[in-house]
Design an enzyme around this catalytic site. Structure first.
Site, PDB file in Angstrom:
ATOM      1  N   ARG A 249       0.809  -1.319   0.195  1.00  0.00           N
ATOM      2  CA  ARG A 249      -0.126  -0.139   0.109  1.00  0.00           C
ATOM      3  C   ARG A 249       0.750   1.241   0.080  1.00  0.00           C
ATOM      4  O   ARG A 249       0.254   2.470  -0.308  1.00  0.00           O
ATOM      5  CB  ARG A 249      -0.903  -0.004   1.180  1.00  0.00           C
ATOM      6  CG  ARG A 249      -1.895  -1.145   0.992  1.00  0.00           C
ATOM      7  CD  ARG A 249      -3.035  -1.175   2.390  1.00  0.00           C
ATOM      8  NE  ARG A 249      -2.091  -1.593   3.567  1.00  0.00           N
ATOM      9  CZ  ARG A 249      -2.412  -2.981   3.880  1.00  0.00           C
ATOM     10  NH1 ARG A 249      -3.196  -3.646   3.303  1.00  0.00           N
ATOM     11  NH2 ARG A 249      -1.725  -3.360   4.876  1.00  0.00           N
ATOM     12  N   GLY A 250       2.104   1.211   0.356  1.00  0.00           N
ATOM     13  CA  GLY A 250       2.970   2.216   0.657  1.00  0.00           C
ATOM     14  C   GLY A 250       3.278   3.321  -0.748  1.00  0.00           C
ATOM     15  O   GLY A 250       3.668   4.437  -0.452  1.00  0.00           O
TER      16      GLY A 250
ATOM     17  N   ASP B  15      14.925  -1.039   0.557  1.00  0.00           N
ATOM     18  CA  ASP B  15      15.600  -1.397   1.612  1.00  0.00           C
ATOM     19  C   ASP B  15      16.728  -2.626   1.279  1.00  0.00           C
ATOM     20  O   ASP B  15      17.916  -2.441   0.723  1.00  0.00           O
ATOM     21  CB  ASP B  15      14.821  -1.670   2.777  1.00  0.00           C
ATOM     22  CG  ASP B  15      15.591  -1.688   4.288  1.00  0.00           C
ATOM     23  OD1 ASP B  15      16.872  -1.542   4.243  1.00  0.00           O
ATOM     24  OD2 ASP B  15      15.063  -2.063   5.166  1.00  0.00           O
TER      25      ASP B  15
ATOM     26  N   ASP C   1       4.654   3.214   6.664  1.00  0.00           N
ATOM     27  CA  ASP C   1       4.021   3.005   7.849  1.00  0.00           C
ATOM     28  C   ASP C   1       4.829   2.349   8.984  1.00  0.00           C
ATOM     29  O   ASP C   1       5.894   1.773   8.734  1.00  0.00           O
ATOM     30  CB  ASP C   1       2.638   2.052   7.706  1.00  0.00           C
ATOM     31  CG  ASP C   1       3.243   0.735   7.312  1.00  0.00           C
ATOM     32  OD1 ASP C   1       3.882   0.493   6.535  1.00  0.00           O
ATOM     33  OD2 ASP C   1       3.075  -0.310   8.197  1.00  0.00           O
TER      34      ASP C   1
HETATM   35  P1  XMP Z   1      13.051  -4.506   0.939  1.00  0.00           P
HETATM   36  O1  XMP Z   1      13.686  -4.740   2.133  1.00  0.00           O
HETATM   37  O2  XMP Z   1      12.015  -5.716   0.191  1.00  0.00           O
HETATM   38  O3  XMP Z   1      11.878  -3.684   1.474  1.00  0.00           O
HETATM   39  O4  XMP Z   1      13.600  -3.752  -0.005  1.00  0.00           O
HETATM   40  C1  XMP Z   1      11.039  -3.005   0.702  1.00  0.00           C
HETATM   41  C2  XMP Z   1       9.662  -2.851   1.584  1.00  0.00           C
HETATM   42  O5  XMP Z   1       9.874  -2.678   3.132  1.00  0.00           O
HETATM   43  C3  XMP Z   1       9.324  -1.679   3.822  1.00  0.00           C
HETATM   44  N1  XMP Z   1      10.315  -1.107   4.433  1.00  0.00           N
HETATM   45  C4  XMP Z   1       9.955   0.100   5.228  1.00  0.00           C
HETATM   46  N2  XMP Z   1       8.701   0.467   5.702  1.00  0.00           N
HETATM   47  N3  XMP Z   1       9.784   2.446   6.793  1.00  0.00           N
HETATM   48  C5  XMP Z   1       8.781   1.701   6.540  1.00  0.00           C
HETATM   49  O6  XMP Z   1       7.722   2.085   6.679  1.00  0.00           O
HETATM   50  C6  XMP Z   1      11.031   2.099   6.529  1.00  0.00           C
HETATM   51  O7  XMP Z   1      12.163   2.586   6.891  1.00  0.00           O
HETATM   52  C7  XMP Z   1      11.173   0.682   5.465  1.00  0.00           C
HETATM   53  N4  XMP Z   1      12.096   0.204   5.035  1.00  0.00           N
HETATM   54  C8  XMP Z   1      11.714  -0.986   4.294  1.00  0.00           C
HETATM   55  C9  XMP Z   1       8.482  -1.085   2.684  1.00  0.00           C
HETATM   56  O8  XMP Z   1       7.158  -1.583   2.710  1.00  0.00           O
HETATM   57  C10 XMP Z   1       9.037  -1.494   1.330  1.00  0.00           C
HETATM   58  O9  XMP Z   1       8.195  -1.767   0.504  1.00  0.00           O
HETATM   59 MG    MG Z   2       6.058  -1.547   0.659  1.00  0.00          MG
END
Ligand code: XMP
Ligand code: MG
Length: 179
Positions: free
Chosen positions: A43-44, A103, A158
């Site tokens: 949803r982000g 991330d 979130d």
């Molecule tokens: P990856 O680790 O798969 O992560 O690259 C992607 C998803 O991880 C969540 N994510 C975060 N959500 N604050 C958040 O609210 C953060 O600092 C954060 N870091 C990673 C996010 O949902 C993203 O789609």
């Molecule tokens: Mg996300």
């Protein structure tokens, strides 16, 4: 008020707006000869996607997918699951994945491979990039802001489903996690 839980603002509403205008112009040019499918990852990505597509003056379509890699909290589980697929036929199409943040890179690596396997040409635009968090090799084609390895919320991001509606990206106060 939500703002009381924020330690500092990392990316302001105005900076996001300016960046969306800048990226929109670049995307408009890069996709001028095709009708891309702009694919938001729920949803982000919703606030960023809404802001970005306003500034692409050209033919495009939109769709959404849901994947999960986080199960609440601030640490990734490491596993990516497909929760809701696209409705659109994607073989031979240009797809632009819109993400809130990269991330570890696991989510986007999984998605990119899945969509390429189905015959799409895939590019990635992310509002935020945390390169220090990377555990798999994947790079976005377009990045809004590169940020340090801190947990951030707002503009779609979130903490346990809260703070997505903040109009900027900020760092949460530690006491909020400990509550
Ligand atoms: P990856 O680790 O798969 O992560 O690259 C992607 C998803 O991880 C969540 N994510 C975060 N959500 N604050 C958040 O609210 C953060 O600092 C954060 N870091 C990673 C996010 O949902 C993203 O789609
Ligand atoms: Mg996300």
């Amino acid at each position: 008020m939500l703002e009381q839980d924020i330690k500092k603002v990392l990316v302001s509403e105005e900076q996001i707006h300016e960046k969306a205008v800048e990226l929109g112009k670049i995307l408009q040019n890069d996709y001028k000869n095709t009708t891309p499918l702009i694919l938001g990852i729920l949803r982000g990505s919703v606030p960023f996607m809404a802001e970005l597509i306003k500034h692409i003056d050209g033919e495009l379509e939109i769709d959404f997918m849901t994947v999960s890699s986080y199960h609440g909290g601030t640490k990734s589980s490491g596993e990516v699951k497909l929760i809701m697929d696209v409705d659109t036929a994607i073989n031979g199409r240009d797809i632009l994945i819109v993400e809130d943040i990269i991330d570890t890179g696991r989510t986007l690596k999984y998605l990119k491979e899945l969509l390429e396997h189905r015959g799409a040409r895939v590019k990635i635009v992310t509002l935020l990039d945390k390169p220090e968090g990377r555990v798999v090799e994947i790079e976005p084609d377009y990045t809004g802001f590169t940020i340090p390895n801190e947990f951030v919320v707002g503009f779609g991001l979130d903490y346990d489903e809260h703070y997505r509606n903040l109009p900027y990206v900020g760092v949460l106060k530690e006491e909020v996690y400990k509550k």
